[in-house]
Design an enzyme around this catalytic site. Sequence first.
Site, PDB file in Angstrom:
ATOM      1  N   VAL A  27       0.840  -1.203   0.000  1.00  0.00           N
ATOM      2  CA  VAL A  27       0.000   0.000   0.000  1.00  0.00           C
ATOM      3  C   VAL A  27       0.874   1.252   0.000  1.00  0.00           C
ATOM      4  O   VAL A  27       0.605   2.215  -0.721  1.00  0.00           O
ATOM      5  CB  VAL A  27      -0.960  -0.011   1.209  1.00  0.00           C
ATOM      6  N   TYR A  67      -4.126 -10.928  14.870  1.00  0.00           N
ATOM      7  CA  TYR A  67      -4.126  -9.751  13.977  1.00  0.00           C
ATOM      8  C   TYR A  67      -5.411  -8.956  14.160  1.00  0.00           C
ATOM      9  O   TYR A  67      -5.392  -7.729  14.253  1.00  0.00           O
ATOM     10  CB  TYR A  67      -3.998 -10.264  12.549  1.00  0.00           C
ATOM     11  N   TRP A  76      -5.264 -23.747  -2.774  1.00  0.00           N
ATOM     12  CA  TRP A  76      -5.499 -24.281  -1.431  1.00  0.00           C
ATOM     13  C   TRP A  76      -6.962 -24.093  -1.028  1.00  0.00           C
ATOM     14  O   TRP A  76      -7.570 -23.054  -1.325  1.00  0.00           O
ATOM     15  CB  TRP A  76      -4.573 -23.601  -0.427  1.00  0.00           C
TER      16      TRP A  76
HETATM   17  P1  NAP Z   1       3.287  -5.052   3.500  1.00  0.00           P
HETATM   18  O1  NAP Z   1       3.428  -4.957   2.027  1.00  0.00           O
HETATM   19  O2  NAP Z   1       3.629  -6.322   4.177  1.00  0.00           O
HETATM   20  O3  NAP Z   1       4.168  -3.878   4.130  1.00  0.00           O
HETATM   21  C1  NAP Z   1       4.299  -3.778   5.516  1.00  0.00           C
HETATM   22  C2  NAP Z   1       5.016  -2.492   5.824  1.00  0.00           C
HETATM   23  O4  NAP Z   1       5.140  -2.365   7.239  1.00  0.00           O
HETATM   24  C3  NAP Z   1       6.439  -2.431   5.240  1.00  0.00           C
HETATM   25  O5  NAP Z   1       6.705  -1.127   4.825  1.00  0.00           O
HETATM   26  C4  NAP Z   1       7.298  -2.812   6.446  1.00  0.00           C
HETATM   27  O6  NAP Z   1       8.614  -2.282   6.381  1.00  0.00           O
HETATM   28  C5  NAP Z   1       6.510  -2.136   7.556  1.00  0.00           C
HETATM   29  N1  NAP Z   1       6.808  -2.710   8.857  1.00  0.00           N
HETATM   30  C6  NAP Z   1       6.537  -3.984   9.273  1.00  0.00           C
HETATM   31  N2  NAP Z   1       7.009  -4.162  10.530  1.00  0.00           N
HETATM   32  C7  NAP Z   1       7.570  -2.977  10.905  1.00  0.00           C
HETATM   33  C8  NAP Z   1       8.253  -2.538  12.067  1.00  0.00           C
HETATM   34  N3  NAP Z   1       8.429  -3.334  13.132  1.00  0.00           N
HETATM   35  N4  NAP Z   1       8.718  -1.272  12.083  1.00  0.00           N
HETATM   36  C9  NAP Z   1       8.556  -0.448  11.035  1.00  0.00           C
HETATM   37  N5  NAP Z   1       7.926  -0.796   9.898  1.00  0.00           N
HETATM   38  C10 NAP Z   1       7.450  -2.069   9.841  1.00  0.00           C
HETATM   39  O7  NAP Z   1       1.825  -4.662   3.967  1.00  0.00           O
HETATM   40  P2  NAP Z   1       0.627  -3.992   3.146  1.00  0.00           P
HETATM   41  O8  NAP Z   1      -0.115  -5.088   2.480  1.00  0.00           O
HETATM   42  O9  NAP Z   1       1.129  -2.835   2.381  1.00  0.00           O
HETATM   43  O10 NAP Z   1      -0.289  -3.493   4.340  1.00  0.00           O
HETATM   44  C11 NAP Z   1      -0.343  -2.126   4.713  1.00  0.00           C
HETATM   45  C12 NAP Z   1      -1.472  -1.965   5.713  1.00  0.00           C
HETATM   46  O11 NAP Z   1      -2.693  -2.358   5.105  1.00  0.00           O
HETATM   47  C13 NAP Z   1      -1.302  -2.832   6.962  1.00  0.00           C
HETATM   48  O12 NAP Z   1      -1.691  -2.078   8.096  1.00  0.00           O
HETATM   49  C14 NAP Z   1      -2.271  -3.982   6.719  1.00  0.00           C
HETATM   50  O13 NAP Z   1      -2.725  -4.530   7.918  1.00  0.00           O
HETATM   51  C15 NAP Z   1      -3.358  -3.298   5.941  1.00  0.00           C
HETATM   52  N6  NAP Z   1      -4.173  -4.165   5.081  1.00  0.00           N
HETATM   53  C16 NAP Z   1      -3.579  -4.949   4.142  1.00  0.00           C
HETATM   54  C17 NAP Z   1      -4.366  -5.762   3.349  1.00  0.00           C
HETATM   55  C18 NAP Z   1      -3.775  -6.675   2.288  1.00  0.00           C
HETATM   56  O14 NAP Z   1      -4.537  -7.441   1.687  1.00  0.00           O
HETATM   57  N7  NAP Z   1      -2.482  -6.605   2.019  1.00  0.00           N
HETATM   58  C19 NAP Z   1      -5.767  -5.757   3.504  1.00  0.00           C
HETATM   59  C20 NAP Z   1      -6.335  -4.899   4.452  1.00  0.00           C
HETATM   60  C21 NAP Z   1      -5.526  -4.110   5.234  1.00  0.00           C
HETATM   61  P3  NAP Z   1       9.821  -3.150   5.711  1.00  0.00           P
HETATM   62  O15 NAP Z   1       9.594  -3.129   4.229  1.00  0.00           O
HETATM   63  O16 NAP Z   1      11.044  -2.414   6.102  1.00  0.00           O
HETATM   64  O17 NAP Z   1       9.727  -4.525   6.286  1.00  0.00           O
HETATM   65  P1  GDP Z   2      -7.841 -13.963   3.998  1.00  0.00           P
HETATM   66  O1  GDP Z   2      -8.621 -13.307   2.913  1.00  0.00           O
HETATM   67  O2  GDP Z   2      -7.533 -13.041   5.132  1.00  0.00           O
HETATM   68  O3  GDP Z   2      -8.466 -15.244   4.457  1.00  0.00           O
HETATM   69  O4  GDP Z   2      -6.405 -14.346   3.458  1.00  0.00           O
HETATM   70  P2  GDP Z   2      -5.807 -14.813   2.064  1.00  0.00           P
HETATM   71  O5  GDP Z   2      -5.606 -13.671   1.163  1.00  0.00           O
HETATM   72  O6  GDP Z   2      -4.602 -15.612   2.452  1.00  0.00           O
HETATM   73  O7  GDP Z   2      -6.907 -15.752   1.364  1.00  0.00           O
HETATM   74  C1  GDP Z   2      -7.207 -17.016   1.909  1.00  0.00           C
HETATM   75  C2  GDP Z   2      -8.219 -17.759   1.057  1.00  0.00           C
HETATM   76  O8  GDP Z   2      -7.638 -18.113  -0.204  1.00  0.00           O
HETATM   77  C3  GDP Z   2      -8.574 -19.079   1.740  1.00  0.00           C
HETATM   78  O9  GDP Z   2      -9.876 -19.470   1.357  1.00  0.00           O
HETATM   79  C4  GDP Z   2      -7.523 -20.023   1.155  1.00  0.00           C
HETATM   80  O10 GDP Z   2      -7.928 -21.391   1.246  1.00  0.00           O
HETATM   81  C5  GDP Z   2      -7.504 -19.545  -0.289  1.00  0.00           C
HETATM   82  N1  GDP Z   2      -6.262 -19.854  -1.033  1.00  0.00           N
HETATM   83  C6  GDP Z   2      -6.185 -20.633  -2.143  1.00  0.00           C
HETATM   84  N2  GDP Z   2      -4.930 -20.719  -2.577  1.00  0.00           N
HETATM   85  C7  GDP Z   2      -4.174 -19.938  -1.758  1.00  0.00           C
HETATM   86  C8  GDP Z   2      -2.784 -19.605  -1.727  1.00  0.00           C
HETATM   87  O11 GDP Z   2      -1.973 -20.043  -2.546  1.00  0.00           O
HETATM   88  N3  GDP Z   2      -2.384 -18.748  -0.738  1.00  0.00           N
HETATM   89  C9  GDP Z   2      -3.253 -18.231   0.179  1.00  0.00           C
HETATM   90  N4  GDP Z   2      -2.798 -17.384   1.108  1.00  0.00           N
HETATM   91  N5  GDP Z   2      -4.578 -18.550   0.200  1.00  0.00           N
HETATM   92  C10 GDP Z   2      -5.018 -19.395  -0.769  1.00  0.00           C
END
Ligand code: NAP
Ligand code: GDP
Length: 344
Positions: free
Chosen positions: A19, A143, A208
């Site tokens: 993000v 989480y 999966w």
């Molecule tokens: P991400 O790609 O895994 O990036 C995580 C970020 O947090 C990186 O910049 C990482 O820095 C930093 N970070 C982790 N631990 C840290 C620490 N101890 N100190 C300082 N920085 C730290 O995550 P993302 O998917 O962009 O997620 C961003 C936000 O959106 C999160 O709050 C997440 O919960 C939320 N969110 C994500 C999703 C999704 O599907 N991805 C969905 C809903 C909400 P480094 O690069 O240096 O490790």
């Molecule tokens: P969630 O949306 O927070 O549950 O997290 P994920 O993005 O990991 O999605 C999980 C869903 O995708 C579950 O229904 C899993 O069984 C399915 N799934 C299927 N293949 C995969 C895979 O390769 N990786 C992950 N993370 N989930 C998978």
Amino acid sequence: MGEPQGSMRILVTGGSGLVGRAIQKVVADGARLPGEDWVFVSSKDADLTDAAQTRALFEKVRPTHVIHLAAMVGGLFRNIKYNLDFWRKNIHINDNVLHSAFEVGAQKVVSCLSTCIFPDKTSYPIDETMIHNGPPHSSNFGYSYAKRMIDVQNRAYFQQHGCTFTAVIPTNVFGPHDNFSIEDGHVLPGLIHKVHLAKSRSSALTVWGTGRPRRQFIYSLVGAARGTAVPQNVSWSCRAGCGEDLARLFIWVLREYNEVEPIILSVGEEDEVSIQEVAEAVVEAMDFHGEVTFDTTKSDGQFKKTASNGKLRAYLPDFRFTPFKQAVQETCAWFTDNYEQARK
Ligand code: NAP
Ligand code: GDP
């Protein structure tokens, strides 16, 4: 990390993640307004689980505004393994960031929750008023409760100090710079990586679980192939260009959303897809012709978490999201083009 100078100083924690990189691109591509300084930080700038390092970072940057993204993040299977770590790391990061923002006098903080923190047993669609109405799914309770506490803390800062600390609730996010780790990442980047390997090894793709769970996905970026028609009488995020999707929504929330109550950032309920449909979209985008199997010994996780975007639509009725298949195609192309340096 550059030295801040302007009158509005926006600190983005988690600036190196999925993000954070998307917001960085949108800001660099023209969303930055005169007088704004954007400072994107990663764990290299400060370990935000550490109170002293967090405080030192905030004293150095002295942000007027904060977008707080940093978190321990992972897909279903990483969550199942590390509930304790997800709870502890995220509780520490969130308390350190929110309290440091308060202590340096930041005017506004936008933190990031997720639709996977919603109650498991619930009616649908889920809306912003239902976050605390029952336990989250057991797979990711560490989480989820840590994220829910951001909302509790935001309300407490408002009650005791009148702070505008708020949060957004995105659905499953994907796009360039995602974590494509098969074991640790989310479903979309995981499937993209698996298809890439299946193609190179002429082997089957294993999805999966049953493929039946349903998810809403939001693209982190603006669709690259999008037209530039600009609707009138809509908010900044749409006026600025063809821009929609998560990065621009974040900037809209930072500038124009003034409630403490969180807001869901999601495509419509009608855009929810099954995991099987997700796999089919990746297979099509990557032109994969091998066998597709389902490993039903693996967890399905939460069956669905269908969220309402009614509140977002009330603010931005004309908002257009990048079509899912287009966003999947762009993300697959990004992964193929950036295979060596992609996180995996
Ligand atoms: P991400 O790609 O895994 O990036 C995580 C970020 O947090 C990186 O910049 C990482 O820095 C930093 N970070 C982790 N631990 C840290 C620490 N101890 N100190 C300082 N920085 C730290 O995550 P993302 O998917 O962009 O997620 C961003 C936000 O959106 C999160 O709050 C997440 O919960 C939320 N969110 C994500 C999703 C999704 O599907 N991805 C969905 C809903 C909400 P480094 O690069 O240096 O490790
Ligand atoms: P969630 O949306 O927070 O549950 O997290 P994920 O993005 O990991 O999605 C999980 C869903 O995708 C579950 O229904 C899993 O069984 C399915 N799934 C299927 N293949 C995969 C895979 O390769 N990786 C992950 N993370 N989930 C998978």
